[in-house]
Design a protein around this motif. Structure first.
Motif, PDB file in Angstrom:
ATOM      1  N   MET A  62       0.844  -1.178   0.000  1.00 45.73           N
ATOM      2  CA  MET A  62       0.000   0.000   0.000  1.00 45.73           C
ATOM      3  C   MET A  62       0.888   1.239   0.000  1.00 45.73           C
ATOM      4  SD  MET A  62      -2.781   1.461   2.794  1.00 45.73           S
ATOM      5  CE  MET A  62      -3.530  -0.095   3.055  1.00 45.73           C
ATOM      6  N   ARG A  63       0.667   2.136  -0.935  1.00 44.43           N
ATOM      7  CA  ARG A  63       1.413   3.391  -1.029  1.00 44.43           C
ATOM      8  C   ARG A  63       0.764   4.412  -0.097  1.00 44.43           C
ATOM      9  NH1 ARG A  63       0.328   4.712  -6.789  1.00 44.43           N
ATOM     10  NH2 ARG A  63      -1.584   3.814  -6.043  1.00 44.43           N
ATOM     11  N   THR A  64       1.551   4.895   0.858  1.00 41.83           N
ATOM     12  CA  THR A  64       1.035   5.816   1.862  1.00 41.83           C
ATOM     13  C   THR A  64       1.745   7.161   1.758  1.00 41.83           C
ATOM     14  OG1 THR A  64       0.596   3.974   3.362  1.00 41.83           O
ATOM     15  CG2 THR A  64       0.675   6.169   4.336  1.00 41.83           C
ATOM     16  N   LEU A  65       0.967   8.215   1.827  1.00 40.51           N
ATOM     17  CA  LEU A  65       1.494   9.574   1.861  1.00 40.51           C
ATOM     18  C   LEU A  65       1.376  10.099   3.278  1.00 40.51           C
ATOM     19  CD1 LEU A  65       2.354  12.337   0.638  1.00 40.51           C
ATOM     20  CD2 LEU A  65      -0.096  12.748   0.217  1.00 40.51           C
ATOM     21  N   ILE A  66       2.466  10.647   3.789  1.00 38.06           N
ATOM     22  CA  ILE A  66       2.413  11.403   5.036  1.00 38.06           C
ATOM     23  C   ILE A  66       2.720  12.845   4.657  1.00 38.06           C
ATOM     24  CG2 ILE A  66       3.344  11.782   7.335  1.00 38.06           C
ATOM     25  CD1 ILE A  66       4.112   8.845   7.443  1.00 38.06           C
ATOM     26  N   ALA A  67       1.696  13.679   4.693  1.00 37.38           N
ATOM     27  CA  ALA A  67       1.819  15.097   4.370  1.00 37.38           C
ATOM     28  C   ALA A  67       1.800  15.868   5.686  1.00 37.38           C
ATOM     29  CB  ALA A  67       0.664  15.532   3.474  1.00 37.38           C
ATOM     30  N   TYR A  68       2.786  16.708   5.894  1.00 32.38           N
ATOM     31  CA  TYR A  68       2.894  17.420   7.163  1.00 32.38           C
ATOM     32  C   TYR A  68       3.386  18.840   6.940  1.00 32.38           C
ATOM     33  CZ  TYR A  68       7.902  16.783   6.717  1.00 32.38           C
ATOM     34  OH  TYR A  68       9.196  16.842   6.259  1.00 32.38           O
ATOM     35  N   ALA A  69       3.251  19.650   7.959  1.00 37.68           N
ATOM     36  CA  ALA A  69       3.810  21.000   7.961  1.00 37.68           C
ATOM     37  C   ALA A  69       3.956  21.449   9.402  1.00 37.68           C
ATOM     38  CB  ALA A  69       2.914  21.968   7.199  1.00 37.68           C
ATOM     39  N   GLY A  70       4.864  22.346   9.629  1.00 36.47           N
ATOM     40  CA  GLY A  70       5.075  22.883  10.962  1.00 36.47           C
ATOM     41  C   GLY A  70       6.216  23.874  10.940  1.00 36.47           C
ATOM     42  N   LYS A  71       6.354  24.613  11.997  1.00 37.21           N
ATOM     43  CA  LYS A  71       7.373  25.659  12.056  1.00 37.21           C
ATOM     44  C   LYS A  71       8.595  25.267  12.884  1.00 37.21           C
ATOM     45  CE  LYS A  71       3.979  29.281  11.433  1.00 37.21           C
ATOM     46  NZ  LYS A  71       3.094  30.210  12.072  1.00 37.21           N
ATOM     47  N   THR A  72       8.422  24.375  13.850  1.00 31.55           N
ATOM     48  CA  THR A  72       9.509  24.084  14.777  1.00 31.55           C
ATOM     49  C   THR A  72      10.257  22.792  14.490  1.00 31.55           C
ATOM     50  OG1 THR A  72       8.080  22.891  16.315  1.00 31.55           O
ATOM     51  CG2 THR A  72       8.258  25.289  16.616  1.00 31.55           C
ATOM     52  N   GLY A  73       9.718  21.949  13.629  1.00 34.64           N
ATOM     53  CA  GLY A  73      10.356  20.664  13.347  1.00 34.64           C
ATOM     54  C   GLY A  73       9.771  19.503  14.127  1.00 34.64           C
ATOM     55  N   ASN A  74       8.929  19.781  15.110  1.00 36.24           N
ATOM     56  CA  ASN A  74       8.348  18.704  15.909  1.00 36.24           C
ATOM     57  C   ASN A  74       7.388  17.841  15.096  1.00 36.24           C
ATOM     58  OD1 ASN A  74       9.692  19.315  18.329  1.00 36.24           O
ATOM     59  ND2 ASN A  74       8.208  20.917  18.792  1.00 36.24           N
ATOM     60  N   THR A  75       6.609  18.455  14.221  1.00 36.04           N
ATOM     61  CA  THR A  75       5.674  17.689  13.394  1.00 36.04           C
ATOM     62  C   THR A  75       6.439  16.827  12.394  1.00 36.04           C
ATOM     63  OG1 THR A  75       4.056  19.460  13.632  1.00 36.04           O
ATOM     64  CG2 THR A  75       3.645  17.844  11.909  1.00 36.04           C
ATOM     65  N   ALA A  76       7.509  17.345  11.833  1.00 38.77           N
ATOM     66  CA  ALA A  76       8.348  16.567  10.913  1.00 38.77           C
ATOM     67  C   ALA A  76       8.945  15.363  11.629  1.00 38.77           C
ATOM     68  CB  ALA A  76       9.451  17.446  10.335  1.00 38.77           C
ATOM     69  N   LYS A  77       9.393  15.566  12.857  1.00 29.99           N
ATOM     70  CA  LYS A  77       9.965  14.475  13.642  1.00 29.99           C
ATOM     71  C   LYS A  77       8.914  13.383  13.886  1.00 29.99           C
ATOM     72  CE  LYS A  77      12.507  15.558  17.215  1.00 29.99           C
ATOM     73  NZ  LYS A  77      12.935  15.951  18.582  1.00 29.99           N
ATOM     74  N   CYS A  78       7.709  13.775  14.209  1.00 35.01           N
ATOM     75  CA  CYS A  78       6.624  12.803  14.424  1.00 35.01           C
ATOM     76  C   CYS A  78       6.295  12.067  13.123  1.00 35.01           C
ATOM     77  CB  CYS A  78       5.374  13.500  14.952  1.00 35.01           C
ATOM     78  SG  CYS A  78       5.549  14.130  16.619  1.00 35.01           S
ATOM     79  N   ALA A  79       6.265  12.787  12.019  1.00 38.16           N
ATOM     80  CA  ALA A  79       5.974  12.179  10.717  1.00 38.16           C
ATOM     81  C   ALA A  79       7.029  11.126  10.373  1.00 38.16           C
ATOM     82  CB  ALA A  79       5.893  13.247   9.644  1.00 38.16           C
ATOM     83  N   ARG A  80       8.295  11.432  10.610  1.00 35.53           N
ATOM     84  CA  ARG A  80       9.372  10.473  10.338  1.00 35.53           C
ATOM     85  C   ARG A  80       9.263   9.243  11.231  1.00 35.53           C
ATOM     86  NH1 ARG A  80      12.285  15.307   9.801  1.00 35.53           N
ATOM     87  NH2 ARG A  80      13.096  15.146  11.920  1.00 35.53           N
ATOM     88  N   LYS A  81       8.865   9.429  12.490  1.00 33.53           N
ATOM     89  CA  LYS A  81       8.710   8.285  13.398  1.00 33.53           C
ATOM     90  C   LYS A  81       7.572   7.365  12.951  1.00 33.53           C
ATOM     91  CE  LYS A  81      10.926  10.049  17.461  1.00 33.53           C
ATOM     92  NZ  LYS A  81      10.968   9.994  18.915  1.00 33.53           N
ATOM     93  N   ILE A  82       6.504   7.939  12.425  1.00 32.87           N
ATOM     94  CA  ILE A  82       5.407   7.131  11.884  1.00 32.87           C
ATOM     95  C   ILE A  82       5.879   6.400  10.631  1.00 32.87           C
ATOM     96  CG2 ILE A  82       3.134   7.233  10.791  1.00 32.87           C
ATOM     97  CD1 ILE A  82       2.558   9.642  12.676  1.00 32.87           C
TER      98      ILE A  82
END
Length: 76
Positions: A1-21
């Motif tokens: 299954m091809r999954t997209l994780i689309a994220y945005a944020g200013k501090t990098g915390n959301t990017a870090k969470c996206a990478r962990k998922i």
């Protein structure tokens, strides 16, 4: 299954969470909506991550959700 994780944020915390998922999924594409444009129709599943400021998503996430609302409603 091809999954997209689309994220945005200013501090990098959301990017870090996206990478962990992402490390727990196969065939995943990470996209920072503040830097890239992506069409969710090319994916089987979509995960959207955003901080919330004053009861609102990050601007680029809100725009993404609004623009692709019909496509996203058909995704798991």
């Amino acid at each position: 299954m091809r999954t997209l994780i689309a994220y945005a944020g200013k501090t990098g915390n959301t990017a870090k969470c996206a990478r962990k998922i992402a490390i727990h999924l196969n065939q995943v594409t990470l996209v920072d909506l503040n830097a890239e444009v992506v069409n969710p129709k090319d994916f089987d599943a979509v995960i959207v991550a955003s901080p919330v400021y004053s009861h609102k998503f990050e601007r680029s996430v809100g725009s993404f959700l609004k623009k692709y609302q019909e496509i996203l409603q058909t995704k798991p």
